[in-house]
Design an enzyme around this catalytic site. Structure first.
Site, mmCIF file in Angstrom:
data_model
loop_
_atom_site.group_PDB
_atom_site.id
_atom_site.type_symbol
_atom_site.label_atom_id
_atom_site.label_comp_id
_atom_site.label_asym_id
_atom_site.label_seq_id
_atom_site.Cartn_x
_atom_site.Cartn_y
_atom_site.Cartn_z
ATOM 1 C CG HIS A 72 -15.535 16.161 19.081
ATOM 2 N ND1 HIS A 72 -16.487 17.156 19.108
ATOM 3 C CD2 HIS A 72 -15.674 15.463 20.227
ATOM 4 C CE1 HIS A 72 -17.170 17.062 20.241
ATOM 5 N NE2 HIS A 72 -16.705 16.037 20.937
ATOM 6 C CG HIS A 132 -14.413 11.298 21.921
ATOM 7 N ND1 HIS A 132 -13.743 11.991 22.901
ATOM 8 C CD2 HIS A 132 -15.598 11.932 21.775
ATOM 9 C CE1 HIS A 132 -14.500 12.990 23.342
ATOM 10 N NE2 HIS A 132 -15.630 12.987 22.665
HETATM 11 P P1 AMP Z 1 -17.672 15.863 23.899
HETATM 12 O O1 AMP Z 1 -18.004 15.952 25.363
HETATM 13 O O2 AMP Z 1 -17.926 14.528 23.268
HETATM 14 O O3 AMP Z 1 -18.296 17.015 23.132
HETATM 15 O O4 AMP Z 1 -16.107 16.009 23.805
HETATM 16 C C1 AMP Z 1 -15.459 17.238 23.930
HETATM 17 C C2 AMP Z 1 -14.082 16.923 24.395
HETATM 18 O O5 AMP Z 1 -13.283 18.080 24.186
HETATM 19 C C3 AMP Z 1 -13.997 16.572 25.885
HETATM 20 O O6 AMP Z 1 -13.575 15.239 26.033
HETATM 21 C C4 AMP Z 1 -12.988 17.591 26.417
HETATM 22 O O7 AMP Z 1 -12.072 17.012 27.321
HETATM 23 C C5 AMP Z 1 -12.291 18.055 25.162
HETATM 24 N N1 AMP Z 1 -11.723 19.394 25.260
HETATM 25 C C6 AMP Z 1 -12.311 20.496 25.772
HETATM 26 N N2 AMP Z 1 -11.485 21.567 25.676
HETATM 27 C C7 AMP Z 1 -10.346 21.112 25.085
HETATM 28 C C8 AMP Z 1 -9.112 21.726 24.721
HETATM 29 N N3 AMP Z 1 -8.876 23.020 24.935
HETATM 30 N N4 AMP Z 1 -8.168 20.939 24.146
HETATM 31 C C9 AMP Z 1 -8.386 19.638 23.937
HETATM 32 N N5 AMP Z 1 -9.541 19.009 24.240
HETATM 33 C C10 AMP Z 1 -10.496 19.721 24.818
#
Ligand code: AMP
Ligand code: ZN
Length: 143
Positions: free
Chosen positions: A102, A104
């Site tokens: 993903h 950001h």
């Molecule tokens: P990372 O920590 O870079 O792997 O980013 C993962 C992101 O996914 C975090 O910023 C979380 O807030 C986000 N996240 C986790 N669960 C969900 C969800 N159900 N819907 C949207 N975002 C999510």
């Protein structure tokens, strides 16, 4: 598109888990990060499951990154941030918590907006020769 049954983001793509969708086409999906570090914080992901950038093919990377300018400009027009940070945490040590690639998109409003990406610079620690060695160490693994 390859999806993984127990992957949170694959389940969001499939509609099994709700999310605030921003954009979708046949290859790419974008939705609001539930944490909203800043207003409009968006995640752009490939529909094909890939754990992080290390595993990602050039084709899938092209699909994802090709959509980033359009989505970033949409955030800019919607909320008029002063700037935007674009990053992808890769590996647990780098803060990756969901193992589906993903990107950001974090709109920046001011220095107190909640996002902090401060780092310490080491430009004095390396001379030109050492930089050339580091560059060639990396280049040796590119084919
Ligand atoms: P990372 O920590 O870079 O792997 O980013 C993962 C992101 O996914 C975090 O910023 C979380 O807030 C986000 N996240 C986790 N669960 C969900 C969800 N159900 N819907 C949207 N975002 C999510
Ligand atoms: Zn996945």
């Amino acid at each position: 598109m390859t999806t993984i049954q127990n992957c949170l983001f694959c389940n969001i793509i499939q509609g099994n888990i709700p999310a605030a969708k921003v954009y979708e086409d046949e290859d790419v999906f974008a939705f609001l990060d539930i944490s909203q570090v800043t207003k409009g914080h968006t995640l752009v992901i490939p529909k094909t499951h890939t754990e992080n950038i290390y595993q990602t093919s050039e084709d899938v990377a092209s699909q994802v990154f090709a959509r980033v300018p359009r989505i970033a400009n949409a955030i800019k027009q919607a909320f008029h941030p002063a700037g935007i940070n674009i990053l992808s945490n890769t590996g647990e040590a780098a803060g990756q918590s969901v193992f589906h690639l993903h990107i950001h998109l974090i709109p920046r409003y001011d220095h107190t907006d909640g996002f902090n990406a401060k780092w310490v610079t080491h430009n004095d620690d390396y001379d030109t020769n050492q930089l050339a060695h580091i560059a060639s160490d990396i280049a040796a693994h590119l084919n």
